[in-house]
Design a protein around this motif. Structure first.
Motif, PDB file in Angstrom:
ATOM      1  N   ARG A  57      37.769   3.235  73.773  1.00  0.00           N
ATOM      2  CA  ARG A  57      38.838   3.839  72.947  1.00  0.00           C
ATOM      3  C   ARG A  57      38.340   4.091  71.285  1.00  0.00           C
ATOM      4  O   ARG A  57      37.533   3.126  71.259  1.00  0.00           O
ATOM      5  CB  ARG A  57      40.130   2.989  73.253  1.00  0.00           C
ATOM      6  CG  ARG A  57      39.802   1.457  72.721  1.00  0.00           C
ATOM      7  CD  ARG A  57      41.015   0.727  72.704  1.00  0.00           C
ATOM      8  NE  ARG A  57      41.535   0.316  74.370  1.00  0.00           N
ATOM      9  CZ  ARG A  57      42.718   0.489  75.039  1.00  0.00           C
ATOM     10  NH1 ARG A  57      43.651   1.012  74.033  1.00  0.00           N
ATOM     11  NH2 ARG A  57      42.866  -0.001  76.193  1.00  0.00           N
ATOM     12  N   THR A  58      39.377   4.407  70.736  1.00  0.00           N
ATOM     13  CA  THR A  58      38.955   4.516  69.315  1.00  0.00           C
ATOM     14  C   THR A  58      39.288   3.017  68.827  1.00  0.00           C
ATOM     15  O   THR A  58      39.996   2.707  68.995  1.00  0.00           O
ATOM     16  CB  THR A  58      39.662   5.708  68.602  1.00  0.00           C
ATOM     17  OG1 THR A  58      39.220   5.759  67.178  1.00  0.00           O
ATOM     18  CG2 THR A  58      41.113   5.330  68.612  1.00  0.00           C
ATOM     19  N   ILE A  59      38.264   2.748  67.689  1.00  0.00           N
ATOM     20  CA  ILE A  59      38.673   1.535  66.881  1.00  0.00           C
ATOM     21  C   ILE A  59      39.117   1.934  65.506  1.00  0.00           C
ATOM     22  O   ILE A  59      39.621   0.919  64.977  1.00  0.00           O
ATOM     23  CB  ILE A  59      37.385   0.553  66.841  1.00  0.00           C
ATOM     24  CG1 ILE A  59      35.998   1.517  66.194  1.00  0.00           C
ATOM     25  CG2 ILE A  59      36.678   0.351  68.177  1.00  0.00           C
ATOM     26  CD1 ILE A  59      35.065   0.858  65.477  1.00  0.00           C
ATOM     27  N   ASP A  60      39.526   3.333  65.396  1.00  0.00           N
ATOM     28  CA  ASP A  60      40.109   3.580  64.071  1.00  0.00           C
ATOM     29  C   ASP A  60      41.085   4.620  64.557  1.00  0.00           C
ATOM     30  O   ASP A  60      42.140   4.860  65.146  1.00  0.00           O
ATOM     31  CB  ASP A  60      39.367   3.730  62.987  1.00  0.00           C
ATOM     32  CG  ASP A  60      37.945   4.339  63.418  1.00  0.00           C
ATOM     33  OD1 ASP A  60      37.944   5.318  63.726  1.00  0.00           O
ATOM     34  OD2 ASP A  60      36.937   3.742  62.990  1.00  0.00           O
ATOM     35  N   ASP A  61      40.571   5.906  63.909  1.00  0.00           N
ATOM     36  CA  ASP A  61      41.299   7.341  64.079  1.00  0.00           C
ATOM     37  C   ASP A  61      40.988   7.695  65.591  1.00  0.00           C
ATOM     38  O   ASP A  61      39.966   7.504  66.105  1.00  0.00           O
ATOM     39  CB  ASP A  61      40.820   7.925  63.059  1.00  0.00           C
ATOM     40  CG  ASP A  61      41.218   7.940  61.714  1.00  0.00           C
ATOM     41  OD1 ASP A  61      42.067   6.912  61.344  1.00  0.00           O
ATOM     42  OD2 ASP A  61      40.550   8.421  60.772  1.00  0.00           O
ATOM     43  N   ALA A  62      42.023   8.542  66.037  1.00  0.00           N
ATOM     44  CA  ALA A  62      41.883   9.325  67.261  1.00  0.00           C
ATOM     45  C   ALA A  62      41.047  10.586  67.064  1.00  0.00           C
ATOM     46  O   ALA A  62      41.239  10.809  65.828  1.00  0.00           O
ATOM     47  CB  ALA A  62      43.476   9.668  67.633  1.00  0.00           C
ATOM     48  N   ALA A  63      40.581  11.055  67.948  1.00  0.00           N
ATOM     49  CA  ALA A  63      39.765  12.489  67.859  1.00  0.00           C
ATOM     50  C   ALA A  63      40.551  13.403  66.922  1.00  0.00           C
ATOM     51  O   ALA A  63      40.296  14.320  66.120  1.00  0.00           O
ATOM     52  CB  ALA A  63      39.093  12.964  68.989  1.00  0.00           C
ATOM     53  N   GLY A  64      41.910  13.712  67.412  1.00  0.00           N
ATOM     54  CA  GLY A  64      42.975  14.689  66.852  1.00  0.00           C
ATOM     55  C   GLY A  64      42.965  14.308  65.448  1.00  0.00           C
ATOM     56  O   GLY A  64      43.217  15.437  64.654  1.00  0.00           O
ATOM     57  N   GLU A  65      43.270  13.196  65.121  1.00  0.00           N
ATOM     58  CA  GLU A  65      43.257  12.608  63.818  1.00  0.00           C
ATOM     59  C   GLU A  65      42.059  12.944  62.939  1.00  0.00           C
ATOM     60  O   GLU A  65      42.366  13.397  61.727  1.00  0.00           O
ATOM     61  CB  GLU A  65      43.607  11.117  63.561  1.00  0.00           C
ATOM     62  CG  GLU A  65      44.999  10.754  63.514  1.00  0.00           C
ATOM     63  CD  GLU A  65      44.859   9.245  63.379  1.00  0.00           C
ATOM     64  OE1 GLU A  65      44.620   8.467  64.582  1.00  0.00           O
ATOM     65  OE2 GLU A  65      45.445   8.497  62.558  1.00  0.00           O
ATOM     66  N   ALA A  66      41.020  12.784  63.505  1.00  0.00           N
ATOM     67  CA  ALA A  66      39.963  13.228  62.691  1.00  0.00           C
ATOM     68  C   ALA A  66      39.889  14.672  62.511  1.00  0.00           C
ATOM     69  O   ALA A  66      39.514  15.018  61.186  1.00  0.00           O
ATOM     70  CB  ALA A  66      38.601  12.785  63.583  1.00  0.00           C
ATOM     71  N   PHE A  67      40.389  15.557  63.446  1.00  0.00           N
ATOM     72  CA  PHE A  67      40.443  16.898  62.860  1.00  0.00           C
ATOM     73  C   PHE A  67      41.581  17.166  61.964  1.00  0.00           C
ATOM     74  O   PHE A  67      41.173  17.857  60.879  1.00  0.00           O
ATOM     75  CB  PHE A  67      40.762  17.787  64.286  1.00  0.00           C
ATOM     76  CG  PHE A  67      39.692  18.139  65.133  1.00  0.00           C
ATOM     77  CD1 PHE A  67      38.864  19.247  64.886  1.00  0.00           C
ATOM     78  CD2 PHE A  67      39.102  17.588  66.249  1.00  0.00           C
ATOM     79  CE1 PHE A  67      37.719  19.808  65.673  1.00  0.00           C
ATOM     80  CE2 PHE A  67      38.372  17.823  67.055  1.00  0.00           C
ATOM     81  CZ  PHE A  67      37.556  18.858  66.819  1.00  0.00           C
ATOM     82  N   ASP A  68      42.578  16.597  62.202  1.00  0.00           N
ATOM     83  CA  ASP A  68      43.808  16.772  61.220  1.00  0.00           C
ATOM     84  C   ASP A  68      43.445  16.426  59.857  1.00  0.00           C
ATOM     85  O   ASP A  68      44.021  16.976  58.920  1.00  0.00           O
ATOM     86  CB  ASP A  68      45.109  16.072  61.952  1.00  0.00           C
ATOM     87  CG  ASP A  68      45.218  16.768  63.202  1.00  0.00           C
ATOM     88  OD1 ASP A  68      44.944  18.064  63.375  1.00  0.00           O
ATOM     89  OD2 ASP A  68      46.254  16.257  63.932  1.00  0.00           O
ATOM     90  N   LYS A  69      42.966  15.027  59.545  1.00  0.00           N
ATOM     91  CA  LYS A  69      42.879  14.580  58.368  1.00  0.00           C
ATOM     92  C   LYS A  69      41.624  15.010  57.531  1.00  0.00           C
ATOM     93  O   LYS A  69      41.698  15.300  56.567  1.00  0.00           O
ATOM     94  CB  LYS A  69      42.628  12.955  58.498  1.00  0.00           C
ATOM     95  CG  LYS A  69      43.935  12.382  58.994  1.00  0.00           C
ATOM     96  CD  LYS A  69      43.870  10.862  59.197  1.00  0.00           C
ATOM     97  CE  LYS A  69      45.286  10.133  59.543  1.00  0.00           C
ATOM     98  NZ  LYS A  69      45.220   8.827  59.636  1.00  0.00           N
ATOM     99  N   THR A  70      40.371  15.662  58.317  1.00  0.00           N
ATOM    100  CA  THR A  70      39.584  16.167  57.536  1.00  0.00           C
ATOM    101  C   THR A  70      39.988  17.562  57.232  1.00  0.00           C
ATOM    102  O   THR A  70      39.670  18.070  56.189  1.00  0.00           O
ATOM    103  CB  THR A  70      38.137  16.244  58.418  1.00  0.00           C
ATOM    104  OG1 THR A  70      38.320  16.924  59.801  1.00  0.00           O
ATOM    105  CG2 THR A  70      37.496  14.855  58.570  1.00  0.00           C
TER     106      THR A  70
END
Ligand code: KG4
Ligand code: ZN
Length: 343
Positions: A158-171
Motif C-alpha cells: 500500500r502507499t506509505i504516503d500519497d495515493a497514485a491519484g493524489e500524485a497525479f492531482d497534486k503534481t
C-alpha cells in the motif's frame, strides 16, 4: 434478483440497478464544485450528495425500467471515504431498505474497486477465473492485493504516503492543471517526451539495493511531488509552460513505471495468471498500455474495467453486494435493523 447500489464516498453521487447480475442502469453525477479548491472539500461534497441523492436514485430506477417494489436488495458504500459523504448515501439506503422492507447490504468501497472486473453489463464481461493480483489505484487508495475467487484477499502493498491519484492531482496542481489533474496529465502526456526529466521512482528495484527491494510492495509518491516542486523552482515559468506536455509525460511515466513494476513482480512472486487494475487511475492510457505490454511479455491476462466502472460508480457497489450474497460473505448482523435477506 434486482439490487440497487448507492455510492457517495467522495465526489461522485451514483446509483445503479443490477438485474439478473447485469447492470441495468448506472447513473453517475460528478461534483464540479471542488475545482477552484484544488481538492475535494468534505462539507461541500456532503451537501451536494444530499441535494442529488433522491433524483439520482430515481433516475437509476427509471432507467432500469423497474418499480421500486421490484428491488430485492439495497446496497450502499459504508466506508472508507469522507465520513459526511458516506453517511448521506448510507443513511438514505438504510432508510429506503427499511421503508421497502428489503435487506440492506453494506459494501466496503475499496473491496468494490478490487472486485470491479466482475461487473457485467449489456456488453458482456470477462472476469478472472482464478486467483489474481489486483492493483487498486484511486485518489484515496493505492493497494496491491492477492485476490481469491472466494472473495478473500490479502493486501501485500500500500502507499506509505500519497495515493497514485493524489500524485497525479497534486503534481498537476503545481503545473496549474486544476482538479482533478489526472485526466489532464494523461491527455497532455500523449504529446510529451517521457524522457524530458527523470523524476524519482521510489521503492523500486532501480532505487533500492536488490536486498531491501525484495518483497517490498509498498509505494511512495511524496518524493515525486517534492521533486516536481524543486524542478519548477529551478526553472522559469515560461520554460515550464513551453514544456508542459513533456513534464506531464515525465510525471506520468514515473508513476506508471512504479505501478507496473510492482504489480508484475507481485504476480510472478505469488504465481497467479492474471492481473486486474481498478480505481480512477486505471483510466490512465499510459498505465493501460504499459501494463498490457508487461502482461503480454509475462503471459499474464489483464483485466481492466471499462472507464465508466474505473472511477467511482454504484455499479461496482451493487456488484460487490451480489458477490457477497452469492459467495456467502453476507452476514445478517450486517443488517442493522434486522430484515433477513430473502426470508
Ligand atoms: O476512483 P476514483 O474516481 O475516486 C476515488 O476513490 O478516489 O479516482 C479518482 C482519481 C483522481 O485522483 C483522478 O485524478 C484519477 O483518479 N484519474 C486519473 C485519470 N482519470 C482519473 N489519473 C490519471 N489518468 C487518468 N486518465
Ligand atoms: Zn474510489
Amino acid at each position: 434478483m434486482n439490487i440497487l447500489g448507492i455510492e457517495t464516498s467522495c465526489d461522485e453521487t451514483s446509483a445503479a440497478v443490477l438485474g439478473g447480475g447485469k447492470v441495468l442502469s448506472n447513473v453517475v453525477s460528478s461534483q464540479r464544485c471542488h475545482t477552484d479548491f484544488g481538492g475535494v472539500v468534505p462539507e461541500l461534497a456532503s451537501r451536494e450528495h444530499e441535494r442529488l441523492i433522491v433524483s439520482i436514485v430515481e433516475a437509476a430506477i427509471t432507467e432500469a425500467n423497474i418499480a421500486k417494489n421490484d428491488l430485492d436488495v439495497i446496497a450502499a458504500t459504508a466506508g472508507p471515504g469522507l465520513i459526511g459523504a458516506v453517511m448521506v448515501g448510507l443513511c438514505f439506503a438504510e432508510g429506503l431498505a427499511w421503508a421497502l422492507g428489503k435487506p440492506f447490504v453494506p459494501v466496503n468501497h475499496v473491496e468494490a474497486h478490487i472486485f470491479s472486473p466482475f461487473i457485467s453489463d449489456e456488453a458482456g464481461h470477462c472476469e478472472p477465473k482464478g486467483d489474481f493480483v489486483s492493483l487498486t489505484v484511486s485518489g484515496g487508495h493505492t493497494l496491491l492485493s492477492v485476490v481469491r475467487q472466494s472473495l478473500d484477499y490479502e493486501v501485500i502493498g500500500r502507499t506509505i504516503d500519497d495515493a497514485a491519484g493524489e500524485a497525479f492531482d497534486k503534481t498537476g496542481k503545481m503545473l496549474g492543471l486544476g482538479y482533478p489533474a489526472g485526466p489532464v496529465i494523461d491527455r497532455l502526456a500523449k504529446s510529451g517526451d517521457p524522457a524530458f526529466h527523470r523524476f524519482p521512482r521510489a521503492l523500486t528495484a532501480s532505487s533500492q539495493t536488490s536486498k531491501s527491494y525484495r518483497g517490498n510492495f509498498d509505494f511512495s509518491f511524496s518524493g515525486l511531488k517534492t521533486s516536481v516542486r524543486t524542478w519548477l523552482e529551478g526553472h522559469d515559468a515560461e520554460y515550464a509552460q513551453e514544456h508542459l506536455a513533456d513534464l506531464a509525460a515525465s510525471i506520468q511515466s514515473a508513476i506508471v513505471e512504479v505501478l507496473v513494476e510492482k504489480t508484475i513482480a507481485a504476480a510472478l512472486l505469488y504465481k497467479v495468471n492474471a492481473i486486474s487494475v481498478a480505481g480512477g487511475v486505471s483510466a490512465n492510457s499510459g498505465l493501460r498500455s504499459a501494463m498490457q505490454t508487461a502482461c503480454d511479455k509475462h503471459g499474464l491476462d489483464l483485466f481492466i474495467p471499462a472507464p465508466a466502472y474505473s472511477t467511482d460508480n454504484a455499479a461496482m457497489i451493487a456488484t460487490m453486494a451480489r458477490l457477497m450474497l452469492e459467495r456467502g460473505k453476507y452476514r445478517p448482523e450486517m443488517n442493522s435493523y434486522g430484515v433477513a435477506p430473502f426470508a
